[in-house]
Scaffold this motif. Structure first.
Motif, PDB file in Angstrom:
ATOM      1  N   GLU A 160       0.694  -1.255   0.050  1.00 54.39           N
ATOM      2  CA  GLU A 160      -0.112  -0.079  -0.097  1.00 54.39           C
ATOM      3  C   GLU A 160       0.978   1.278   0.014  1.00 54.39           C
ATOM      4  O   GLU A 160       0.524   2.091  -0.781  1.00 54.39           O
ATOM      5  CB  GLU A 160      -0.906   0.113   1.192  1.00 54.39           C
ATOM      6  CG  GLU A 160      -1.938  -0.980   0.949  1.00 54.39           C
ATOM      7  CD  GLU A 160      -2.800  -0.948   0.013  1.00 54.39           C
ATOM      8  OE1 GLU A 160      -3.233   0.174  -0.250  1.00 54.39           O
ATOM      9  OE2 GLU A 160      -3.238  -2.026  -0.783  1.00 54.39           O
ATOM     10  N   LYS A 163       2.326   1.875  -3.323  1.00 55.32           N
ATOM     11  CA  LYS A 163       1.318   2.029  -4.333  1.00 55.32           C
ATOM     12  C   LYS A 163       1.236   3.784  -4.400  1.00 55.32           C
ATOM     13  O   LYS A 163       1.091   4.568  -5.080  1.00 55.32           O
ATOM     14  CB  LYS A 163      -0.111   1.636  -4.120  1.00 55.32           C
ATOM     15  CG  LYS A 163      -0.012   0.338  -4.763  1.00 55.32           C
ATOM     16  CD  LYS A 163      -1.200  -0.519  -4.396  1.00 55.32           C
ATOM     17  CE  LYS A 163      -1.532  -1.908  -5.014  1.00 55.32           C
ATOM     18  NZ  LYS A 163      -2.729  -2.730  -4.635  1.00 55.32           N
ATOM     19  N   ASP A 164       1.174   4.264  -3.214  1.00 60.40           N
ATOM     20  CA  ASP A 164       0.961   5.534  -2.417  1.00 60.40           C
ATOM     21  C   ASP A 164       2.047   6.378  -3.252  1.00 60.40           C
ATOM     22  O   ASP A 164       1.795   7.602  -3.815  1.00 60.40           O
ATOM     23  CB  ASP A 164       0.748   5.740  -1.082  1.00 60.40           C
ATOM     24  CG  ASP A 164       0.334   7.055  -0.496  1.00 60.40           C
ATOM     25  OD1 ASP A 164      -0.478   7.738  -1.286  1.00 60.40           O
ATOM     26  OD2 ASP A 164       1.223   7.543   0.444  1.00 60.40           O
ATOM     27  N   ALA A 166       4.088   5.550  -5.351  1.00 61.72           N
ATOM     28  CA  ALA A 166       4.261   5.523  -7.024  1.00 61.72           C
ATOM     29  C   ALA A 166       2.991   6.497  -7.620  1.00 61.72           C
ATOM     30  O   ALA A 166       3.461   7.316  -8.563  1.00 61.72           O
ATOM     31  CB  ALA A 166       3.761   4.148  -7.494  1.00 61.72           C
ATOM     32  N   SER A 167       1.995   6.561  -6.846  1.00 57.63           N
ATOM     33  CA  SER A 167       0.904   7.611  -7.544  1.00 57.63           C
ATOM     34  C   SER A 167       1.578   9.100  -7.166  1.00 57.63           C
ATOM     35  O   SER A 167       1.250   9.795  -8.135  1.00 57.63           O
ATOM     36  CB  SER A 167      -0.351   7.361  -6.616  1.00 57.63           C
ATOM     37  OG  SER A 167      -0.334   7.861  -5.483  1.00 57.63           O
ATOM     38  N   LYS A 168       2.330   9.369  -6.063  1.00 56.12           N
ATOM     39  CA  LYS A 168       2.810  10.521  -5.755  1.00 56.12           C
ATOM     40  C   LYS A 168       3.831  10.839  -6.793  1.00 56.12           C
ATOM     41  O   LYS A 168       3.933  12.041  -7.227  1.00 56.12           O
ATOM     42  CB  LYS A 168       3.005  11.018  -4.385  1.00 56.12           C
ATOM     43  CG  LYS A 168       1.800  10.925  -3.481  1.00 56.12           C
ATOM     44  CD  LYS A 168       2.362  11.004  -2.105  1.00 56.12           C
ATOM     45  CE  LYS A 168       1.095  10.927  -1.029  1.00 56.12           C
ATOM     46  NZ  LYS A 168       1.681  11.067   0.158  1.00 56.12           N
ATOM     47  N   ALA A 170       4.250   9.783  -9.614  1.00 58.89           N
ATOM     48  CA  ALA A 170       4.040   9.729 -11.315  1.00 58.89           C
ATOM     49  C   ALA A 170       4.013  11.108 -11.688  1.00 58.89           C
ATOM     50  O   ALA A 170       3.220  12.078 -11.394  1.00 58.89           O
ATOM     51  CB  ALA A 170       2.748   8.877 -11.345  1.00 58.89           C
ATOM     52  N   GLN A 172       2.513  14.235 -13.701  1.00 61.80           N
ATOM     53  CA  GLN A 172       1.051  14.687 -13.583  1.00 61.80           C
ATOM     54  C   GLN A 172       0.898  15.277 -15.167  1.00 61.80           C
ATOM     55  O   GLN A 172       1.727  15.631 -15.810  1.00 61.80           O
ATOM     56  CB  GLN A 172       1.084  15.864 -12.673  1.00 61.80           C
ATOM     57  CG  GLN A 172       1.317  15.434 -11.326  1.00 61.80           C
ATOM     58  CD  GLN A 172      -0.004  14.430 -10.722  1.00 61.80           C
ATOM     59  OE1 GLN A 172      -1.106  14.582 -11.071  1.00 61.80           O
ATOM     60  NE2 GLN A 172       0.548  13.411  -9.714  1.00 61.80           N
ATOM     61  N   LYS A 173      -0.317  14.936 -15.512  1.00 63.59           N
ATOM     62  CA  LYS A 173      -0.433  15.440 -16.795  1.00 63.59           C
ATOM     63  C   LYS A 173      -0.641  17.063 -16.846  1.00 63.59           C
ATOM     64  O   LYS A 173      -1.215  17.271 -15.886  1.00 63.59           O
ATOM     65  CB  LYS A 173      -1.947  14.750 -17.556  1.00 63.59           C
ATOM     66  CG  LYS A 173      -1.680  13.388 -17.910  1.00 63.59           C
ATOM     67  CD  LYS A 173      -3.084  12.795 -18.452  1.00 63.59           C
ATOM     68  CE  LYS A 173      -3.052  11.604 -18.886  1.00 63.59           C
ATOM     69  NZ  LYS A 173      -4.204  10.948 -19.413  1.00 63.59           N
TER      70      LYS A 173
END
Length: 178
Positions: A160, A163-164, A166-168, A170, A172-173
């Motif tokens: 978890e 994942k957290d 990795a999402s931060k 990544a 940003q578009k």
């Protein structure tokens, strides 16, 4: 041919607790292979030593290869003699044990005897802790189960967290304004 095994144990309990627990050590969760325990002989000698001989019946599960080597009618239990001498003056407890049957077939048995001796010591410590009013030590199976559950929980938390992170991390578009 004679095989022997020597074990010396020092237990962190009082003499009274150890000597009392010795006579109460079966049954316990570490020695489920012990089926019966009978006193054959007991005497207090003139020099105030307690001399005892006991007969135990224990299970005798053969190793997998044993079925190919030994006769099918080989007994599923084994008789064990235990001689003990309790010296109250010197506060020593000496025991000798040996198998009565299958003595010629026991070349493979020494390693098993050593493993069972470790279980017997764990069982003895279990009885001691019970007599002292302490929580008994956990069995190896209980300890392994707890460790597995703890490892699963740690792995889930790490997943978890990854994942957290990795999402931060990544990219940003870019926002487009129309």
């Amino acid at each position: 041919m004679v095989k022997h095994f020597f074990d010396l144990s020092t237990l962190k309990s009082t003499w009274d607790q150890v000597s009392s627990a010795f006579w109460q050590r079966y049954p316990n969760p570490f020695s489920k292979h012990v089926l019966t325990e009978d006193v054959i002989y007991r005497e207090v000698t003139s020099d105030n030593k307690l001399v005892s001989r006991r007969l135990f019946t224990k299970t005798n599960r053969l190793p997998r290869w044993g079925g190919m080597v030994f006769p099918a009618n080989l007994a599923q239990s084994v008789f064990v003699i235990e001689d003990s001498v309790v010296d109250l003056q010197n506060r020593t407890f000496t025991t000798l044990t040996w198998n009565v049957n299958h003595t010629r077939l026991m070349e493979f048995g020494l390693a098993r005897f050593r493993r069972n001796q470790l279980k017997a010591t764990e069982g003895f410590e279990y009885i001691l802790s019970h007599l002292q009013g302490e929580l008994p030590p956990k069995t190896l199976k209980e300890t392994a189960k707890e460790a597995t559950e703890k490892a699963k929980g740690t792995a889930l938390a790490a997943t978890e967290k990854a994942k957290d992170l990795a999402s931060k991390a990544a990219p940003q578009k870019a926002k487009q304004f129309v």
